[in-house]
Design an enzyme around this catalytic site. Structure first.
Site, PDB file in Angstrom:
ATOM      1  N   SER A 123       0.823  -1.210   0.000  1.00 14.17           N
ATOM      2  CA  SER A 123       0.000   0.000   0.000  1.00 14.17           C
ATOM      3  C   SER A 123       0.856   1.260   0.000  1.00 14.17           C
ATOM      4  O   SER A 123       2.047   1.225   0.344  1.00 14.17           O
ATOM      5  CB  SER A 123      -0.942   0.016   1.211  1.00 14.17           C
ATOM      6  OG  SER A 123      -0.194   0.109   2.412  1.00 14.17           O
ATOM      7  N   VAL A 145       0.356   5.459   1.222  1.00 18.79           N
ATOM      8  CA  VAL A 145      -0.493   6.392   1.961  1.00 18.79           C
ATOM      9  C   VAL A 145      -0.084   7.821   1.608  1.00 18.79           C
ATOM     10  O   VAL A 145       1.093   8.175   1.673  1.00 18.79           O
ATOM     11  CB  VAL A 145      -0.389   6.180   3.485  1.00 18.79           C
ATOM     12  CG1 VAL A 145      -1.302   7.167   4.227  1.00 18.79           C
ATOM     13  CG2 VAL A 145      -0.754   4.747   3.848  1.00 18.79           C
ATOM     14  N   LYS A 202      -5.165   5.853   1.743  1.00 17.61           N
ATOM     15  CA  LYS A 202      -4.396   4.617   1.643  1.00 17.61           C
ATOM     16  C   LYS A 202      -4.824   3.875   0.380  1.00 17.61           C
ATOM     17  O   LYS A 202      -5.990   3.495   0.232  1.00 17.61           O
ATOM     18  CB  LYS A 202      -4.635   3.736   2.870  1.00 17.61           C
ATOM     19  CG  LYS A 202      -3.847   2.434   2.869  1.00 17.61           C
ATOM     20  CD  LYS A 202      -4.107   1.649   4.154  1.00 17.61           C
ATOM     21  CE  LYS A 202      -3.310   0.350   4.206  1.00 17.61           C
ATOM     22  NZ  LYS A 202      -3.551  -0.414   5.461  1.00 17.61           N
ATOM     23  N   ASP A 258      -2.972  -7.220  16.382  1.00 16.44           N
ATOM     24  CA  ASP A 258      -1.696  -6.658  15.917  1.00 16.44           C
ATOM     25  C   ASP A 258      -1.439  -5.305  16.588  1.00 16.44           C
ATOM     26  O   ASP A 258      -1.054  -4.332  15.937  1.00 16.44           O
ATOM     27  CB  ASP A 258      -1.684  -6.511  14.397  1.00 16.44           C
ATOM     28  CG  ASP A 258      -0.256  -6.370  13.838  1.00 16.44           C
ATOM     29  OD1 ASP A 258       0.704  -6.776  14.532  1.00 16.44           O
ATOM     30  OD2 ASP A 258      -0.110  -5.861  12.715  1.00 16.44           O
TER      31      ASP A 258
END
Length: 337
Positions: free
Chosen positions: A63, A65, A80, A176
């Site tokens: 990804s 951003v 994103k 996470d």
């Protein structure tokens, strides 16, 4: 120092060692965005009349951003752009739909707020979110070496615990929690983000997907044992707290290893709280009630959490009676815009 490695059962052959890193500096120079990502930026600029900063805020393998501004939303937003082709098929099928679902459903002052998800092409996903001006908590710890316990660490850790509690009450395990996934807004308040491994879990359900990031993963995940994902979240919170107030990760290379601290920090009350969160036994590990009623948390007994969208007050964590209980129902929190 090598970057903390992400752990997934599909990809990792061994997870021996619970605390493999002693230092926090793990920055790497980001790669340039791809041509297809730049094409999506152009499309967004035209379709949303958005103004993008030329340099991305962050670039990963999957990804990119950007910081952008549009009249559709007040202030700056984080854009994103996810490249589905760069995501392993098993992750795209199993984890990505969960992430997108949870990202749009959660709504709490200390969770990153998302506005909208777009699908500009079969291989790209765009997530529009509120932009937070300050660094991640990781950068703050790196700059300050450690965070002063009272009031800064107590306030930020309580905000984190409230965000985790909000998720858990809705049967969502984050899975996470780490310094890199804790953003800071312009007021220095925390915003837990990244629901890539999050999932809905029944309260008595055991998880068998072994995910997370070293050294935040709990002992039961390291052993590939079915585990309580809510208890694993609190273990990760314990690693976060230790790192905030000490300035390095705890040295926990083997199960049942005694937890050690530098001579000067943290305070005895903080040490006891950290030890209870890092309990090897998930059935006796500290949970939300243990944290908010802990002697360390009571050093700042009255709490006001607020951002642009919510405000709510928590009276003394040891107070009893309905008039002193925290209002956890988001529909009953007073809105400020």
């Amino acid at each position: 120092m090598p970057s903390a490695s992400t752990v997934q059962s599909e990809a990792v052959k061994s997870t021996s060692g619970r605390g493999q890193h002693k230092h926090l500096s793990d920055h790497q120079n980001p790669a340039a965005p791809s041509k297809s990502t730049e094409d999506v930026v152009t499309w967004l600029e035209e379709s949303m009349h958005a103004q993008f900063e030329k340099t991305p805020v962050a670039v990963t393998q999957t990804s990119t951003v950007y910081k952008a501004q549009t009249s559709m939303y007040r202030g700056w937003m984080a854009v994103k752009i996810v490249n589905k082709r760069a995501i392993p098929a098993s992750v795209a099928i199993k984890f990505l739909p969960r992430e997108l679902n949870i990202t749009m459903k959660v709504n709490h002052p200390h969770l990153a707020r998302s506005y909208r998800i777009l699908y500009p092409s079969p291989t790209k996903i765009v997530i529009l979110s509120e932009f937070y001006e300050n660094d991640r908590l990781l950068e703050m710890v790196l700059k300050q070496e450690k965070i002063k316990e009272n009031p800064a660490a107590i306030r930020m850790f309580r905000q984190l615990i409230e965000a985790v509690h909000y998720l858990h009450e809705r049967r969502i395990a984050h899975r996470d929690i780490k310094l890199e996934n804790i953003l800071l807004d312009r007021n220095g308040d925390i915003k837990l983000c990244d629901f890539g491994f999050a999932r809905f879990v029944d309260f008595r359900e055991r998880s068998t997907t072994f995910c997370g990031t070293r050294p935040y993963i709990s002992p039961e995940i390291s052993r590939f044992s079915p585990y309580d994902p809510f208890a694993a979240d609190f273990y990760a919170c314990g690693i976060v707290l230790y790192t905030m107030v000490v300035g390095q990760w705890p040295d926990l290379k083997t199960p049942h290893q005694a937890l050690s601290f530098p001579d000067a920090v943290p305070s005895p009350a903080c040490r006891r709280l950290i030890a209870s969160l890092l309990d090897d036994d998930e059935t006796t590990r500290a949970c939300y009630e243990d944290v908010v009623n802990n002697e360390w948390s009571s050093l700042a007994p009255n709490w006001v959490f607020a951002d642009n969208h919510f405000v709510y007050t928590v009276i003394s964590p040891t107070a009893s009676g309905p008039e002193n209980q925290k209002n956890d129902d988001p529909s009953r929190k007073s809105s400020r815009g």
